[in-house]
Design a protein around this motif. Structure first.
Motif, mmCIF file in Angstrom:
data_model
loop_
_atom_site.group_PDB
_atom_site.id
_atom_site.type_symbol
_atom_site.label_atom_id
_atom_site.label_comp_id
_atom_site.label_asym_id
_atom_site.label_seq_id
_atom_site.Cartn_x
_atom_site.Cartn_y
_atom_site.Cartn_z
ATOM 1 N N MET A 1 37.131 32.385 46.553
ATOM 2 C CA MET A 1 37.135 33.093 45.139
ATOM 3 C C MET A 1 37.182 32.093 44.278
ATOM 4 N N THR A 2 36.340 32.168 43.268
ATOM 5 C CA THR A 2 36.218 31.269 42.113
ATOM 6 C C THR A 2 37.591 31.460 41.256
ATOM 7 N N VAL A 3 38.164 30.378 40.342
ATOM 8 C CA VAL A 3 39.413 30.325 39.661
ATOM 9 C C VAL A 3 39.373 31.761 38.934
ATOM 10 N N ARG A 4 38.516 31.918 37.986
ATOM 11 C CA ARG A 4 38.402 33.176 37.249
ATOM 12 C C ARG A 4 37.122 33.645 37.302
ATOM 13 N N SER A 5 37.410 35.010 38.187
ATOM 14 C CA SER A 5 36.180 35.652 38.443
ATOM 15 C C SER A 5 36.599 37.220 38.148
ATOM 16 N N LYS A 6 35.961 37.562 37.048
ATOM 17 C CA LYS A 6 36.176 39.005 36.807
ATOM 18 C C LYS A 6 34.815 39.745 36.879
ATOM 19 N N ARG A 27 36.767 39.534 49.066
ATOM 20 C CA ARG A 27 37.280 38.621 48.174
ATOM 21 C C ARG A 27 36.393 37.775 47.566
ATOM 22 N N GLY A 30 38.157 37.978 41.422
ATOM 23 C CA GLY A 30 39.483 37.842 41.542
ATOM 24 C C GLY A 30 39.811 39.297 40.846
ATOM 25 N N GLU A 31 39.233 39.847 40.011
ATOM 26 C CA GLU A 31 39.523 41.145 39.307
ATOM 27 C C GLU A 31 38.162 41.955 39.326
ATOM 28 N N ASN A 57 44.863 41.557 48.669
ATOM 29 C CA ASN A 57 45.575 40.402 47.810
ATOM 30 C C ASN A 57 44.803 39.166 47.821
ATOM 31 N N SER A 59 43.432 39.763 44.882
ATOM 32 C CA SER A 59 42.422 40.258 43.978
ATOM 33 C C SER A 59 43.125 41.532 43.390
ATOM 34 N N SER A 60 42.754 41.879 42.270
ATOM 35 C CA SER A 60 43.041 43.054 41.555
ATOM 36 C C SER A 60 42.138 43.982 41.022
#
Ligand code: NAD
Length: 316
Positions: A1-6, A27, A30-31, A57, A59-60
């Motif tokens: 997963m990348t650090v910030r991935s929405k 996965r 992340g969001e 988890n 991820s959300s």
């Protein structure tokens, strides 16, 4: 997963929810934010997915009927709209879904100005073209899933017939995601062996009748599934997730996504699928390569069909 991935998924129907599920369990994001105009439906879908969060988890998943959930997404996948009824062609859906997109696109771009936009709603080639127009974004940042699903269907068909893993079958469907699509037989390979030379138990290669049968089965696959269960969702969910993965991981993956072409084998100002390098910039580069005269003619015919739809819809 990348650090910030929405990843924002627009539309919580059969396709949107399968895509969200694939993004979570693989996965990739992340969001995942799910948006739909149908409040009861989207809230129920979010809840159902969230109930499994122990198993995906960290991820959300969240969402609702307020477009605000999309804010600052890295990738926005659009699955909202009317779907194909049994017997209805993808192009018949166009006017309704173009109208939805016309309203949505500017709002989405305000909320997620840096996102890569992937159109899945059908007719996805027409909608990719329309979304570029409605958003003013560059063509690398707005494209559709095109024939990624169709190519996966083709690889499955060939794997079934040859007994070789789908991973080792290299074959693509290009053109429209629809009735004028076609397989690039001249480039297809099983491992290192050109498909057209492939022998089964020393017997002659796949005959041209068999190849036609496979091409027809792929083209009609959606109609068959829709007839039986009302929608196609799992394989498109996985295909969409694969595209998002290639973007978020800046993979330089070659996928047959559909973007607006500029002088590609003489084709311009229409979106259709050709092998494309997908990375953090989106559909960053289309690849030119040698195809047969017959294949080039089919690609031009596919482009002409799509151009005609764009004109009919007043998009050009
Ligand atoms: P669906 O009817 O189950 O879901 C569509 C959802 O969109 C519904 O929940 C609806 O409330 C929502 N919606 C409608 N207007 C909206 C708006 N303005 N904003 C937000 N949400 C809105 O349909 P589905 O089976 O999920 O299919 C969705 C689309 O995906 C269809 O167009 C279908 O043809 C397409 N599709 C494309 C591919 C492909 O390979 N490109 C494959 C399968 C399906």
């Amino acid at each position: 997963m990348t650090v910030r991935s929405k990843v924002a998924v627009i539309g919580a129907g059969a396709v949107g929810t399968s895509l969200a599920y694939a993004l979570l369990i693989k996965r990739i994001a992340g969001e995942v934010a799910l948006y739909d105009v149908n409040k009861a439906k989207v809230e129920a879908e979010v809840l159902d997915l969230a109930h499994g969060s122990q198993f995906f988890n960290p991820s959300s998943i969240y969402g609702g009927d307020d477009l605000e959930v999309v804010r600052n997404a890295n990738v926005v996948v659009i699955t909202a709209g009317a779907k194909q009824s049994p017997g209805q062609s993808r192009l018949d859906l166009a006017a309704t879904n173009v109208a939805i997109l016309h309203e949505l696109m500017p709002k989405l771009v305000r909320l997620a100005p840096d996102a890569i936009y992937v159109l899945v709603t059908n007719p996805c080639d027409v909608l990719a073209y329309a979304a570029v127009k409605f958003s003013g974004l560059p063509t690398n940042r707005v494209f559709s899933s095109g024939t990624v699903l169709d190519s996966s269907r083709l690889r499955w068909q060939l794997a079934e017939r040859t007994g070789i893993s789908t991973d080792s079958v290299h074959a693509l469907i290009i053109g429209e995601h629809g009735d004028s699509e076609f397989p690039l037989w001249s480039q297809a390979k099983i491992g290192p062996i050109p498909l057209l030379d492939w022998k089964i138990n020393g017997m002659s290669p796949l005959t041209s009748d068999e190849l036609d049968e496979i091409a027809a089965a792929v083209k009609n696959a959606a109609y068959r599934v829709i007839e039986g269960k009302g929608a196609t969702n799992y394989a498109i969910g996985l295909s969409g997730a694969r595209i998002v993965e290639a973007v978020l991981r800046d993979e330089q993956a070659i996928l047959p996504v559909s973007s607006v072409l500029h002088d590609y084998l003489g084709i311009s100002d229409v979106a259709l699928s050709v092998p494309t390098v997908v990375n953090a910039q989106g559909a960053s580069r289309v690849l030119e390569f040698e195809i047969t005269d017959g294949e080039a003619a089919k690609l031009k015919a596919s482009a002409a069909t799509l151009s005609e739809s764009l004109r009919t819809l007043g998009l050009k």
